[in-house]
Design a protein around this motif. Structure first.
Motif, mmCIF file in Angstrom:
data_model
loop_
_atom_site.group_PDB
_atom_site.id
_atom_site.type_symbol
_atom_site.label_atom_id
_atom_site.label_comp_id
_atom_site.label_asym_id
_atom_site.label_seq_id
_atom_site.Cartn_x
_atom_site.Cartn_y
_atom_site.Cartn_z
ATOM 1 N N GLY A 46 -15.719 114.135 22.442
ATOM 2 C CA GLY A 46 -15.795 113.285 22.842
ATOM 3 C C GLY A 46 -15.411 112.584 23.382
ATOM 4 N N LEU A 47 -16.349 112.479 25.164
ATOM 5 C CA LEU A 47 -15.935 112.332 26.441
ATOM 6 C C LEU A 47 -15.594 110.873 27.386
ATOM 7 C CD1 LEU A 47 -16.939 115.882 27.732
ATOM 8 C CD2 LEU A 47 -14.820 115.754 26.682
ATOM 9 N N SER A 49 -14.429 107.076 27.860
ATOM 10 C CA SER A 49 -13.637 106.894 28.878
ATOM 11 C C SER A 49 -11.961 107.233 28.342
ATOM 12 C CB SER A 49 -12.899 105.400 28.830
ATOM 13 O OG SER A 49 -13.230 104.579 27.983
ATOM 14 N N TYR A 50 -11.409 107.623 27.261
ATOM 15 C CA TYR A 50 -10.805 107.872 27.309
ATOM 16 C C TYR A 50 -9.975 109.381 27.285
ATOM 17 C CZ TYR A 50 -5.649 108.050 25.157
ATOM 18 O OH TYR A 50 -4.430 107.988 24.883
ATOM 19 N N LYS A 77 -23.471 116.107 31.016
ATOM 20 C CA LYS A 77 -21.116 115.974 31.052
ATOM 21 C C LYS A 77 -21.430 117.821 30.981
ATOM 22 C CE LYS A 77 -20.306 111.349 29.142
ATOM 23 N NZ LYS A 77 -20.018 110.522 27.582
ATOM 24 N N LEU A 114 -13.444 110.379 19.808
ATOM 25 C CA LEU A 114 -15.275 109.369 18.840
ATOM 26 C C LEU A 114 -14.905 108.203 18.421
ATOM 27 C CD1 LEU A 114 -16.494 112.621 17.945
ATOM 28 C CD2 LEU A 114 -17.352 111.842 19.453
ATOM 29 N N HIS A 119 -14.431 109.626 13.314
ATOM 30 C CA HIS A 119 -13.489 110.090 13.146
ATOM 31 C C HIS A 119 -13.526 111.616 11.681
ATOM 32 C CE1 HIS A 119 -10.551 107.240 15.718
ATOM 33 N NE2 HIS A 119 -11.707 107.962 16.538
ATOM 34 N N GLU A 136 -7.997 110.137 17.056
ATOM 35 C CA GLU A 136 -7.312 109.454 17.445
ATOM 36 C C GLU A 136 -7.219 108.349 16.578
ATOM 37 O OE1 GLU A 136 -6.320 107.573 19.623
ATOM 38 O OE2 GLU A 136 -5.786 108.697 20.952
ATOM 39 N N GLY A 163 -2.989 110.068 17.209
ATOM 40 C CA GLY A 163 -2.853 110.247 18.501
ATOM 41 C C GLY A 163 -2.629 109.046 19.310
ATOM 42 N N TYR A 300 -0.847 102.262 27.849
ATOM 43 C CA TYR A 300 -0.576 103.498 28.783
ATOM 44 C C TYR A 300 1.079 103.539 29.403
ATOM 45 C CZ TYR A 300 -5.503 103.718 27.676
ATOM 46 O OH TYR A 300 -6.535 103.443 26.875
HETATM 47 P P1 NAD Z 1 -15.242 105.689 24.800
HETATM 48 O O1 NAD Z 1 -16.844 104.397 24.783
HETATM 49 O O2 NAD Z 1 -14.975 105.394 26.097
HETATM 50 O O3 NAD Z 1 -16.646 107.047 24.207
HETATM 51 C C1 NAD Z 1 -16.600 106.515 23.193
HETATM 52 C C2 NAD Z 1 -17.272 108.851 23.966
HETATM 53 O O4 NAD Z 1 -18.228 108.900 22.025
HETATM 54 C C3 NAD Z 1 -18.336 108.780 24.725
HETATM 55 O O5 NAD Z 1 -18.098 109.757 25.252
HETATM 56 C C4 NAD Z 1 -20.138 109.034 23.553
HETATM 57 O O6 NAD Z 1 -20.717 109.602 23.465
HETATM 58 C C5 NAD Z 1 -19.471 109.581 21.885
HETATM 59 N N1 NAD Z 1 -20.220 108.858 21.318
HETATM 60 C C6 NAD Z 1 -20.473 109.768 20.253
HETATM 61 N N2 NAD Z 1 -21.499 108.952 19.495
HETATM 62 C C7 NAD Z 1 -21.972 107.404 19.656
HETATM 63 C C8 NAD Z 1 -21.849 106.532 19.661
HETATM 64 N N3 NAD Z 1 -22.508 107.034 18.083
HETATM 65 N N4 NAD Z 1 -22.022 105.122 19.373
HETATM 66 C C9 NAD Z 1 -20.994 105.537 20.605
HETATM 67 N N5 NAD Z 1 -20.328 106.587 21.663
HETATM 68 C C10 NAD Z 1 -20.438 107.754 20.864
HETATM 69 O O7 NAD Z 1 -14.483 105.474 23.696
HETATM 70 P P2 NAD Z 1 -13.065 105.729 24.646
HETATM 71 O O8 NAD Z 1 -12.288 104.241 24.690
HETATM 72 O O9 NAD Z 1 -12.807 106.853 24.767
HETATM 73 O O10 NAD Z 1 -12.788 105.575 22.829
HETATM 74 C C11 NAD Z 1 -12.854 107.019 21.486
HETATM 75 C C12 NAD Z 1 -11.584 106.719 20.495
HETATM 76 O O11 NAD Z 1 -10.335 106.743 21.511
HETATM 77 C C13 NAD Z 1 -11.567 105.390 19.554
HETATM 78 O O12 NAD Z 1 -11.745 105.715 18.307
HETATM 79 C C14 NAD Z 1 -10.277 104.745 20.415
HETATM 80 O O13 NAD Z 1 -10.405 103.778 19.530
HETATM 81 C C15 NAD Z 1 -9.413 105.951 20.806
HETATM 82 N N6 NAD Z 1 -8.882 105.106 21.772
HETATM 83 C C16 NAD Z 1 -7.368 105.415 21.922
HETATM 84 C C17 NAD Z 1 -6.168 105.330 22.322
HETATM 85 C C18 NAD Z 1 -4.966 105.052 22.911
HETATM 86 O O14 NAD Z 1 -4.612 104.440 23.525
HETATM 87 N N7 NAD Z 1 -4.444 105.965 21.780
HETATM 88 C C19 NAD Z 1 -6.833 104.861 23.743
HETATM 89 C C20 NAD Z 1 -8.659 104.490 24.242
HETATM 90 C C21 NAD Z 1 -9.472 104.386 23.360
#
Ligand code: NAD
Length: 377
Positions: A46-47, A49-50, A77, A114, A119, A136, A163, A300
């Motif tokens: 899952g690429l 924003s995080y 990507k 993701l 997850h 995560e 995470g 962060y």
């Molecule tokens: P995001 O929306 O930026 O990215 C989600 C990724 O999942 C995208 O690459 C998207 O293409 C992919 N994806 C696959 N199937 C999908 C679907 N059906 N619908 C939407 N996206 C889909 O989310 P994020 O902020 O990167 O969060 C991802 C995970 O990381 C979440 O579980 C979030 O809780 C966790 N997270 C943790 C922290 C932390 O500080 N530990 C911070 C941000 C996010």
């Protein structure tokens, strides 16, 4: 002794047993030292924003692991990441061919980043492929899914970490030290807020319950729950909770603001607030001989904190870098797992109790955590 390099790596990397075995084993197969693999290869799944803005950059600075591969559902990507991070095609997967990662010795750890409802599926597939797993937060969308992830990792003999980056972070570690050493005496009251104001795309997955499993509570609320637990060194024994909705047109499917009150066995009273409609990020504890506070407590960078004795001041480093190195050291050196799967499950038990309390009009829910969940977050 018929001991191939691949077999060696797998044995070593699946735990301390490998290290013990090596201590009694003559160096064979051209190995030069006992811990041949000093850096573990991580594949991000899952690429979004995080991964893009936090994990991949942090993996450029880690000492015990590195970005070895990616798993993405977006073909565009693949090339961008391959060229930016110099990744070979053989280490790039999509959601369909992901299970082939089993045969790839360059990948030791799969990090699932993701939407929450995905997850469990990807953590279980990673474990079945023989890879160590970082999941995560929140761990999954139900306690039953958390159990399935934990069982899959146990069956496969792989390590599982959450995470939960704050456990590797110095301000949080200092709070844990205050608690374990009773620096300020007994804790009487603790409060934690974790919230942000959401006004973006109303169709984002975080506002869609089938993808997120819930709203503010499963997103930011997990941090508030964690703060209450490492800030007291105890798991709660009961919770009462309330939900508030002021923008129902935007938050159609998920919770907007939740407050909850906790009891702890020692007598500490705790409160929390989480929201997608408020800006807040704080931990405060009132103790027998003073107080301690982090504000912000879970962003962060940079965290900040103070106590009744003065300001806290620690070096600011990437929390994700520290977190991934700590997990890699857990695998390579058998150091403690700072955020095991049981901790993710415990938090999901509390999340489910909060939702149940809300559904029952704020009724107190009793929770019984035994020692396997650990204390202190
Ligand atoms: P995001 O929306 O930026 O990215 C989600 C990724 O999942 C995208 O690459 C998207 O293409 C992919 N994806 C696959 N199937 C999908 C679907 N059906 N619908 C939407 N996206 C889909 O989310 P994020 O902020 O990167 O969060 C991802 C995970 O990381 C979440 O579980 C979030 O809780 C966790 N997270 C943790 C922290 C932390 O500080 N530990 C911070 C941000 C996010």
């Amino acid at each position: 002794m018929n001991f191939t390099r691949r077999h060696f790596n797998k044995t070593l990397l699946k735990g301390a047993g490998g290290t013990a075995l090596l201590a009694n084993m003559p160096l064979a197969c051209g190995m030069t030292n006992a811990q041949e693999k000093k850096k573990l290869g991580i594949a991000l799944v899952g690429l979004g924003s995080y991964s893009t803005y936090q994990l991949a950059p942090a993996l450029q600075d880690t000492s015990y692991c590195y970005l070895a591969g990616i798993v993405t559902g977006t073909p565009a990507k693949e090339e961008v990441w391959a060229s930016k991070y110099n990744l070979p095609n053989s280490n790039i997967y999509n959601y369909q061919n992901f299970d082939n990662i089993k045969a790839n010795d360059a990948i030791d750890v799969v990090y699932v980043v993701l939407p929450n409802s995905m997850h469990a599926d990807f953590c279980i597939r990673a474990a079945k492929a023989g890879k160590h797993v970082i999941c995560e937060k929140p761990m999954a969308v139900s306690v039953a899914e958390c159990d399935a992830i934990i069982d899959a990792c146990k069956t496969a003999g792989v390590k599982l970490g959450m995470g939960y980056r704050l456990h590797s972070e110095p301000y949080t570690q200092e709070i844990k030290r205050f608690v374990s050493e009773k620096t300020f005496g007994d804790i009487h009251y603790i409060t934690a807020d974790a919230a942000y104001y959401s006004a973006g795309n109303p169709n984002q997955w975080r506002l869609n319950k089938s993808l997120s499993g819930g709203g503010a509570l499963v997103n930011m609320g997990v941090y508030a729950i964690q703060s209450l637990i490492y800030g007291t060194g105890e798991n709660p024994i009961s919770v009462c909770a309330q939900e508030y909705s002021t923008r129902p047109d935007y938050f159609k499917d998920t919770d907007e603001t939740i407050t909850a009150q906790f009891e702890f066995k020692s007598g500490v009273v705790g409160t929390m607030m989480t929201s997608h409609n408020v800006r807040a990020n704080r931990l405060y504890a009132s103790c027998e001989r003073g107080w301690f506070e982090l504000d912000p407590a879970s962003t962060y960078i940079p965290l900040a904190g103070r106590t009744s004795q003065g300001e806290l001041d620690f070096k600011q480093e990437s929390q994700q870098k520290l977190q991934m190195d700590d997990f890699a050291k857990h695998i390579l050196q058998d150091s403690p797992n700072l955020a095991p799967g049981e901790m993710g499950k415990r938090d999901m038990i509390i999340v489910e109790a909060i939702y149940k309390s809300i559904a029952e009009g704020g009724k107190k829910q009793v929770m019984n955590f035994d020692s396997k969940f650990g204390f202190g977050g």
